[in-house]
Scaffold this motif. Structure first.
Motif, mmCIF file in Angstrom:
data_model
loop_
_atom_site.group_PDB
_atom_site.id
_atom_site.type_symbol
_atom_site.label_atom_id
_atom_site.label_comp_id
_atom_site.label_asym_id
_atom_site.label_seq_id
_atom_site.Cartn_x
_atom_site.Cartn_y
_atom_site.Cartn_z
ATOM 1 N N LEU A 41 16.322 -26.935 30.233
ATOM 2 C CA LEU A 41 17.392 -26.602 30.225
ATOM 3 C C LEU A 41 18.279 -27.609 30.145
ATOM 4 O O LEU A 41 19.705 -28.047 29.192
ATOM 5 C CB LEU A 41 17.994 -25.874 31.805
ATOM 6 N N GLU A 114 20.924 -19.884 27.582
ATOM 7 C CA GLU A 114 19.985 -20.405 27.918
ATOM 8 C C GLU A 114 19.541 -19.813 29.312
ATOM 9 O O GLU A 114 18.296 -20.047 29.162
ATOM 10 C CB GLU A 114 20.064 -21.974 27.206
ATOM 11 N N LEU A 115 20.428 -20.139 30.330
ATOM 12 C CA LEU A 115 19.465 -18.971 31.326
ATOM 13 C C LEU A 115 18.744 -17.929 31.059
ATOM 14 O O LEU A 115 17.286 -17.880 31.859
ATOM 15 C CB LEU A 115 20.376 -19.454 32.625
ATOM 16 N N CYS A 156 23.562 -28.916 35.072
ATOM 17 C CA CYS A 156 22.360 -29.287 33.768
ATOM 18 C C CYS A 156 23.136 -30.673 33.618
ATOM 19 O O CYS A 156 23.110 -31.184 32.986
ATOM 20 C CB CYS A 156 22.463 -28.688 32.988
#
Lengths: 242, 189
Positions: A41, A114-115, A156
């Motif tokens: 991630l 994306e999570l 992130c």
């Protein structure tokens, strides 16, 4: 005579598959080239590796290491998709869902997130064992073209690296320590910075979730027709192997 | 014709929008196939308000936002062998859970009610009161996912879940073949 690249190249294995790597390559870089996907991630192509989300954790030489920062070593046997590692990754992703306010049904990034895509890939479907922290986080809509919904931030740091290293601006940075560490804007709010919607840090690919929002384009592509509605995250890398 | 006794199913909508019940109807003509295997007990689909007997599967839409939701959920857990949370509201609170964390607010429920009934720009509430009729169930401090109130056996994700994932999961559970979801069916939106 073989090429110079061959001379410095060496092999190691990921889940028994032989991978060729060159000196200085990380496990993930070599895996990506070989078409073996390691979930991640906080790592993103073109940005400096950070190794903070730990979703890319693999077993190498009997130790748990972040594949995005760990250099590949000759002859090493790396474990990637074992039930134990998959479960650990699922727990990490689940805790990220619990740490912020991730309400997929109301999020304009749903389907491109994306999570969320990682939760799909890791089969995050069982009843949760963790409490939801439900923090009160700020929304910054001060900028005419960009909004920040920090409820969705997973810290992130991809926007930080993109802004510093690619845009040469430093709009974002970390503040606080431990569980209180957050990504913050370098100014009173986003309108006070020199952020522009054309910055790499603001582009759709850098923020993995729906925190950095480009105004007026959110639903140009409808739910159901988005990137991860048509394929698991990582399938583009896995297709290289065929 | 099979003479096996039919499985009994019950459903309820708690703090949801009834979209997940609509999604059950998205099973379309396969409903006929499903009805060969099941009989519907307590459910808005049959308009039965109470359990007539113990059920094999209970399906819950929505999380818990008031005390009545909690009573119904406990009743389902007591009367059903397998309890399924259907949709994101039942799984993680969903849209109603937006009231749990409101920016810069120490009392999000108060702020939510004030804006909805008193201070909101576009409301026409001549009494200027938050509804407080004794017949109304008491609101909970927060909206809770079902799994934080009772034990949940399976969760079918989606907002709303597709007719396909509902049909697939139910028919596999009823025949003892459920081994998890097909990956391409898992959607949180």
């Amino acid at each position: 005579m073989s090429g110079t690249k061959k001379e410095t190249g060496f092999t190691f294995t990921i889940d028994g598959v032989e991978i060729t790597a060159y000196a200085g390559q990380t496990i993930m870089e070599a895996a990506d080239e070989a078409g073996v996907y390691i979930p991640r991630l906080c790592d993103h192509e073109g940005l400096r590796h950070q190794g903070s989300c730990r979703v890319c954790t693999v077993k190498a030489g009997g130790r748990s290491v972040a594949a995005c920062t760990q250099p590949a070593a000759p002859g090493q046997a790396v474990e990637n998709e074992t039930p134990r590692l998959t479960k650990m990754r699922r727990d990490l992703v689940e805790m990220l869902f619990h740490e912020g306010n991730h309400l997929c049904p109301i999020c304009e990034a749903s389907g491109n997130c994306e999570l969320q895509a990682m939760a799909y890939r890791l089969d995050m479907t069982e009843a949760t064992r963790f409490p939801y922290l439900e923090p009160c986080r700020a929304l910054d809509a001060s900028h005419p073209d960009i909004a920040l919904d920090t409820n969705r931030c997973i810290s992130c740091g991809r926007c930080i690296r993109a802004s510093q290293d690619v845009d040469g601006k430093g709009i974002f940075g970390y503040v606080g320590r431990g569980i209180h560490r957050r990504v913050a804007v370098n100014g009173e709010n986003l309108a006070d910075t020199d952020a522009e919607v054309t910055d790499h840090a603001i582009s759709a690919e850098v923020c993995p979730v729906g925190c950095i929002i480009r105004k007026r384009v959110g639903f140009a592509v409808p739910i159901g027709e988005r990137e991860f509605d048509h394929g698991l995250i990582g399938h583009d890398i896995e297709e290289k192997r065929k | 014709m099979s003479e096996l006794p039919k499985a009994r199913i019950a459903t309820a909508s708690l703090a949801g929008c009834f979209g997940c019940h609509m999604a059950i109807l998205d099973i379309d003509e396969r409903l006929i196939e499903l009805m060969q295997l099941v009989e519907v007990d307590r459910s808005p689909l049959t308009d039965k308000k109470r359990f007539t007997q113990r059920c094999d599967i209970g399906i819950i839409e929505g999380g818990c936002c008031n005390e009545e939701n909690v009573h119904v959920l406990h009743d389902f857990r007591r009367n059903c062998d397998v309890l399924i949370a259907l949709g994101q509201c039942a799984i993680m609170g969903g849209l109603p859970a937006m009231r749990n964390a409101i920016m810069h607010s120490d009392a999000p429920l108060r702020e939510c009610l004030d804006e909805a009934y008193i201070t909101g720009k576009y409301i026409r509430n001549t009494t200027h009161n938050v509804p407080n009729d004794p017949a109304l169930p008491l609101l909970l401090d927060e909206v809770y996912p079902c799994s934080q109130v009772v034990e949940i056996d399976y969760q079918i994700p989606g907002c709303a879940p597709s007719g396909d994932i509902i049909f697939d999961t139910l028919s596999k559970l009823l025949t003892g073949k459920f081994r998890g979801f097909e990956r391409d069916m898992i959607k949180f939106d």
